[in-house]
Write a protein that holds these residues in place. Sequence first.
Motif, PDB file in Angstrom:
ATOM      1  N   LYS A   4       0.837  -1.195  -0.035  1.00  0.00           N
ATOM      2  CA  LYS A   4      -0.206  -0.023  -0.104  1.00  0.00           C
ATOM      3  C   LYS A   4       0.856   1.194  -0.048  1.00  0.00           C
ATOM      4  CE  LYS A   4      -3.957  -1.978   2.533  1.00  0.00           C
ATOM      5  NZ  LYS A   4      -4.847  -1.740   3.653  1.00  0.00           N
ATOM      6  N   GLU A   6       0.179   4.066   1.192  1.00  0.00           N
ATOM      7  CA  GLU A   6       0.141   4.807   2.257  1.00  0.00           C
ATOM      8  C   GLU A   6       1.287   4.298   3.530  1.00  0.00           C
ATOM      9  OE1 GLU A   6      -2.675   3.341   1.303  1.00  0.00           O
ATOM     10  OE2 GLU A   6      -3.644   4.773   0.307  1.00  0.00           O
ATOM     11  N   ASP A   7       1.293   3.251   3.472  1.00  0.00           N
ATOM     12  CA  ASP A   7       2.486   2.371   4.435  1.00  0.00           C
ATOM     13  C   ASP A   7       3.658   2.526   3.926  1.00  0.00           C
ATOM     14  OD1 ASP A   7       0.355   1.173   5.720  1.00  0.00           O
ATOM     15  OD2 ASP A   7       0.560  -0.654   4.675  1.00  0.00           O
ATOM     16  N   TYR A   9       4.550   5.325   2.165  1.00  0.00           N
ATOM     17  CA  TYR A   9       4.747   6.919   2.586  1.00  0.00           C
ATOM     18  C   TYR A   9       5.144   7.017   3.811  1.00  0.00           C
ATOM     19  CZ  TYR A   9       3.906  11.809   2.881  1.00  0.00           C
ATOM     20  OH  TYR A   9       3.855  13.234   3.082  1.00  0.00           O
ATOM     21  N   ARG A  10       4.426   6.419   4.858  1.00  0.00           N
ATOM     22  CA  ARG A  10       4.717   6.588   6.125  1.00  0.00           C
ATOM     23  C   ARG A  10       6.149   6.042   6.480  1.00  0.00           C
ATOM     24  NH1 ARG A  10       0.516   3.687   7.717  1.00  0.00           N
ATOM     25  NH2 ARG A  10      -1.285   5.000   6.845  1.00  0.00           N
ATOM     26  N   MET A  11       6.616   4.991   6.014  1.00  0.00           N
ATOM     27  CA  MET A  11       7.834   4.326   6.473  1.00  0.00           C
ATOM     28  C   MET A  11       9.146   4.988   5.945  1.00  0.00           C
ATOM     29  SD  MET A  11       6.848   0.257   6.341  1.00  0.00           S
ATOM     30  CE  MET A  11       8.735  -0.330   6.179  1.00  0.00           C
ATOM     31  N   HIS A  12       8.792   5.872   4.514  1.00  0.00           N
ATOM     32  CA  HIS A  12       9.933   6.212   3.759  1.00  0.00           C
ATOM     33  C   HIS A  12       9.948   7.697   3.569  1.00  0.00           C
ATOM     34  CE1 HIS A  12      11.540   2.132   3.722  1.00  0.00           C
ATOM     35  NE2 HIS A  12      10.221   1.623   3.237  1.00  0.00           N
ATOM     36  N   MET A  13       9.032   8.329   3.795  1.00  0.00           N
ATOM     37  CA  MET A  13       8.817   9.870   3.450  1.00  0.00           C
ATOM     38  C   MET A  13       9.789  10.649   4.062  1.00  0.00           C
ATOM     39  SD  MET A  13       7.710  12.872   4.490  1.00  0.00           S
ATOM     40  CE  MET A  13       7.177  12.769   5.941  1.00  0.00           C
ATOM     41  N   ASN A  14      10.250  10.605   5.219  1.00  0.00           N
ATOM     42  CA  ASN A  14      11.193  11.343   6.033  1.00  0.00           C
ATOM     43  C   ASN A  14      12.691  11.194   5.237  1.00  0.00           C
ATOM     44  OD1 ASN A  14       9.460  12.817   7.746  1.00  0.00           O
ATOM     45  ND2 ASN A  14       9.639  11.220   9.225  1.00  0.00           N
ATOM     46  N   THR A  34       9.987  15.314  -3.320  1.00  0.00           N
ATOM     47  CA  THR A  34       9.511  14.374  -2.306  1.00  0.00           C
ATOM     48  C   THR A  34       7.971  14.001  -2.829  1.00  0.00           C
ATOM     49  OG1 THR A  34      10.922  14.881  -0.414  1.00  0.00           O
ATOM     50  CG2 THR A  34       8.698  13.465   0.040  1.00  0.00           C
ATOM     51  N   GLN A  35       7.148  15.013  -2.986  1.00  0.00           N
ATOM     52  CA  GLN A  35       5.742  14.889  -3.448  1.00  0.00           C
ATOM     53  C   GLN A  35       5.823  14.184  -4.933  1.00  0.00           C
ATOM     54  OE1 GLN A  35       3.437  18.430  -3.677  1.00  0.00           O
ATOM     55  NE2 GLN A  35       1.590  17.453  -4.054  1.00  0.00           N
ATOM     56  N   ARG A  54      12.358  -0.131  -0.415  1.00  0.00           N
ATOM     57  CA  ARG A  54      13.395   1.069  -0.114  1.00  0.00           C
ATOM     58  C   ARG A  54      14.361   1.404  -1.242  1.00  0.00           C
ATOM     59  NH1 ARG A  54      18.300   1.512   3.203  1.00  0.00           N
ATOM     60  NH2 ARG A  54      18.420   3.503   4.242  1.00  0.00           N
TER      61      ARG A  54
END
Length: 169
Positions: A4, A6-7, A9-14, A34-35, A54
Amino acid sequence: MSVKIEDVYRMHMNEIYRYLYRLTGDSGIAEDLTQDTFIQALRFLDLYVEGKVRPWLFKVAYNTFIDWYRKRKRENRLAPSFENVQNEMSLGYQSPEENILSKEIWETFAKIISIFPWKQRQSLLLFYAHRFSYDEIAGVLDISLSDVKIAIHRGRKKLKESWGSEEDA
């Protein structure tokens, strides 16, 4: 098993943001890239065969950066630099003293590698700042494994020589 966005994004966005910030030296551009990276990832996530997300995501981020850089170069603007990069490498807690020391080390590292050839700079950044394996770096940069090993070996030598002269200054 489906991945997903969302998952991802949450895990790797930063981490993707920090990588792009180090490449551009500008927080606004890094946010935009990033966007764009996650928009591209969303478009192709269904085609992505299960594996390590990743390194694939860093490859998408790197290609997004290259597209932006080429467009910027065509517009005859200044090339991005590693100058004034903030230390955002640590995800864990650090005391204020450790934080200042880490920031100084990162700034020195960024300053030194900013003059290195492209392969060495990118390989060292992915290896030290993002802890990628040689295989993952080769995949992200689309170069051979031996090119990565050579770039890191030569980059380390230059880094060691330059770091000493940096301390003498």
